[in-house]
Design a protein around this motif. Structure first.
Motif, mmCIF file in Angstrom:
data_model
loop_
_atom_site.group_PDB
_atom_site.id
_atom_site.type_symbol
_atom_site.label_atom_id
_atom_site.label_comp_id
_atom_site.label_asym_id
_atom_site.label_seq_id
_atom_site.Cartn_x
_atom_site.Cartn_y
_atom_site.Cartn_z
ATOM 1 N N ASP A 75 0.827 -1.211 0.000
ATOM 2 C CA ASP A 75 0.000 0.000 0.000
ATOM 3 C C ASP A 75 0.859 1.259 0.000
ATOM 4 N N ILE A 76 1.901 1.277 0.814
ATOM 5 C CA ILE A 76 2.762 2.457 0.890
ATOM 6 C C ILE A 76 3.524 2.663 -0.417
ATOM 7 N N LEU A 77 4.117 1.596 -0.937
ATOM 8 C CA LEU A 77 4.947 1.736 -2.136
ATOM 9 C C LEU A 77 4.137 1.941 -3.411
ATOM 10 N N ASN A 78 2.882 1.537 -3.423
ATOM 11 C CA ASN A 78 2.051 1.700 -4.611
ATOM 12 C C ASN A 78 1.062 2.852 -4.490
ATOM 13 N N SER A 79 1.257 3.720 -3.522
ATOM 14 C CA SER A 79 0.302 4.812 -3.320
ATOM 15 C C SER A 79 0.423 5.833 -4.447
ATOM 16 N N TRP A 80 -0.716 6.224 -4.979
ATOM 17 C CA TRP A 80 -0.725 7.214 -6.057
ATOM 18 C C TRP A 80 -1.980 8.074 -6.067
ATOM 19 N N ASN A 81 -3.061 7.610 -5.517
ATOM 20 C CA ASN A 81 -4.332 8.334 -5.562
ATOM 21 C C ASN A 81 -4.331 9.448 -4.521
ATOM 22 N N ILE A 82 -4.430 10.707 -4.970
ATOM 23 C CA ILE A 82 -4.342 11.836 -4.040
ATOM 24 C C ILE A 82 -5.519 11.901 -3.080
ATOM 25 N N ASN A 83 -6.603 11.189 -3.376
ATOM 26 C CA ASN A 83 -7.773 11.185 -2.490
ATOM 27 C C ASN A 83 -7.760 10.045 -1.488
ATOM 28 N N ALA A 84 -6.789 9.154 -1.595
ATOM 29 C CA ALA A 84 -6.731 8.001 -0.697
ATOM 30 C C ALA A 84 -6.303 8.429 0.702
ATOM 31 N N LYS A 85 -6.663 7.642 1.679
ATOM 32 C CA LYS A 85 -6.317 7.910 3.079
ATOM 33 C C LYS A 85 -5.594 6.706 3.670
ATOM 34 N N GLY A 86 -4.956 6.915 4.800
ATOM 35 C CA GLY A 86 -4.271 5.824 5.485
ATOM 36 C C GLY A 86 -2.997 5.412 4.774
ATOM 37 N N LYS A 107 4.093 16.218 2.418
ATOM 38 C CA LYS A 107 4.812 16.832 3.535
ATOM 39 C C LYS A 107 4.265 16.399 4.883
ATOM 40 N N THR A 108 2.974 16.191 4.962
ATOM 41 C CA THR A 108 2.371 15.899 6.262
ATOM 42 C C THR A 108 2.571 14.461 6.729
ATOM 43 N N ASN A 109 2.772 13.532 5.809
ATOM 44 C CA ASN A 109 2.886 12.131 6.220
ATOM 45 C C ASN A 109 4.252 11.506 5.944
ATOM 46 N N LEU A 110 5.198 12.291 5.469
ATOM 47 C CA LEU A 110 6.491 11.744 5.072
ATOM 48 C C LEU A 110 7.209 11.055 6.228
ATOM 49 N N GLU A 111 7.263 11.686 7.381
ATOM 50 C CA GLU A 111 7.946 11.084 8.535
ATOM 51 C C GLU A 111 7.264 9.791 8.970
ATOM 52 N N GLU A 112 5.939 9.787 8.962
ATOM 53 C CA GLU A 112 5.188 8.591 9.357
ATOM 54 C C GLU A 112 5.455 7.431 8.391
ATOM 55 N N LYS A 113 5.417 7.727 7.079
ATOM 56 C CA LYS A 113 5.666 6.682 6.073
ATOM 57 C C LYS A 113 7.102 6.176 6.171
ATOM 58 N N LYS A 114 8.030 7.100 6.399
ATOM 59 C CA LYS A 114 9.430 6.704 6.526
ATOM 60 C C LYS A 114 9.606 5.772 7.720
ATOM 61 N N GLY A 119 16.313 -10.359 0.195
ATOM 62 C CA GLY A 119 17.372 -9.811 -0.650
ATOM 63 C C GLY A 119 16.883 -8.733 -1.592
ATOM 64 N N GLY A 120 15.622 -8.800 -1.991
ATOM 65 C CA GLY A 120 15.089 -7.786 -2.891
ATOM 66 C C GLY A 120 14.325 -6.691 -2.186
ATOM 67 N N VAL A 121 13.556 -7.048 -1.192
ATOM 68 C CA VAL A 121 12.677 -6.080 -0.543
ATOM 69 C C VAL A 121 13.434 -5.190 0.435
ATOM 70 N N THR A 122 14.312 -5.748 1.247
ATOM 71 C CA THR A 122 14.999 -4.963 2.265
ATOM 72 C C THR A 122 15.843 -3.841 1.671
ATOM 73 N N PRO A 123 16.670 -4.090 0.638
ATOM 74 C CA PRO A 123 17.404 -2.966 0.033
ATOM 75 C C PRO A 123 16.471 -1.928 -0.582
ATOM 76 N N SER A 124 15.365 -2.384 -1.150
ATOM 77 C CA SER A 124 14.395 -1.461 -1.725
ATOM 78 C C SER A 124 13.812 -0.556 -0.639
ATOM 79 N N LEU A 125 13.497 -1.134 0.503
ATOM 80 C CA LEU A 125 12.973 -0.344 1.618
ATOM 81 C C LEU A 125 14.010 0.657 2.104
ATOM 82 N N SER A 126 15.250 0.222 2.214
ATOM 83 C CA SER A 126 16.303 1.120 2.679
ATOM 84 C C SER A 126 16.468 2.295 1.735
ATOM 85 N N SER A 127 16.442 2.029 0.431
ATOM 86 C CA SER A 127 16.599 3.126 -0.519
ATOM 87 C C SER A 127 15.389 4.037 -0.509
ATOM 88 N N ASN A 128 14.190 3.486 -0.342
ATOM 89 C CA ASN A 128 12.996 4.316 -0.272
ATOM 90 C C ASN A 128 12.990 5.171 0.983
#
Length: 140
Positions: free
Chosen positions: A48-59, A66-73, A104-113
């Motif tokens: 959900d976090i990595l595929n988020s694109w809809n500006i009207n979506a919540k959660g 700007k308002t949710n960047l720290e929480e998502k991180k 091996g694939g997901v953890t480095p991706s998370l770190s870079s994100n």
């Protein structure tokens, strides 16, 4: 495993089904499925976090801003830590076993994100959007 299939198998509804079979119906084969349920819920959140694109979506499906960047991180860092600490039934870490493909694939991706967008450099939602696109298209 293809991402489309993984997103269906490691979903919120899959986790809910596991809980229902274990708690409500008390099916013996699903006793002890708590870890699998948690794994499905965490991967659902990750998708959900990595595929988020809809500006009207919540959660969790709400796009980065700007308002949710720290929480998502923080969520991505927690998910990365969870994956690094996963253990097989024999007690060995998944990340050092022969079954480390997912980690091996997901953890480095998370770190870079997690390190893509420092909050100090975000001036508005548009610059955040373009920063994500530059990273996705390797235009840094």
């Amino acid at each position: 495993m293809k991402v489309v299939l993984a997103a269906q198998v490691l979903s919120q509804s899959e986790a809910d089904a596991l809980r229902h079979l274990r708690v409500k119906l008390k099916v013996p084969k699903f006793a002890g499925s708590e870890a699998r349920e948690e794994y499905c819920r965490r991967f659902n959140k990750l998708f959900d976090i990595l595929n988020s694109w809809n500006i009207n979506a919540k959660g969790d499906k709400e796009p980065l801003n700007k308002t949710n960047l720290e929480e998502k991180k923080k969520d991505l860092e927690d998910l990365s830590k969870f994956l690094r600490q996963l253990k097989l039934p024999n007690g060995r870490l998944v990340s050092v076993s022969k079954r480390k493909t997912c980690n091996g694939g997901v953890t480095p991706s998370l770190s870079s994100n997690c390190s893509i967008l420092p909050v100090d450099n975000v001036s508005d939602d548009n610059s955040l959007c373009y920063a994500r696109k530059r990273v996705r298209w390797n235009l840094l």
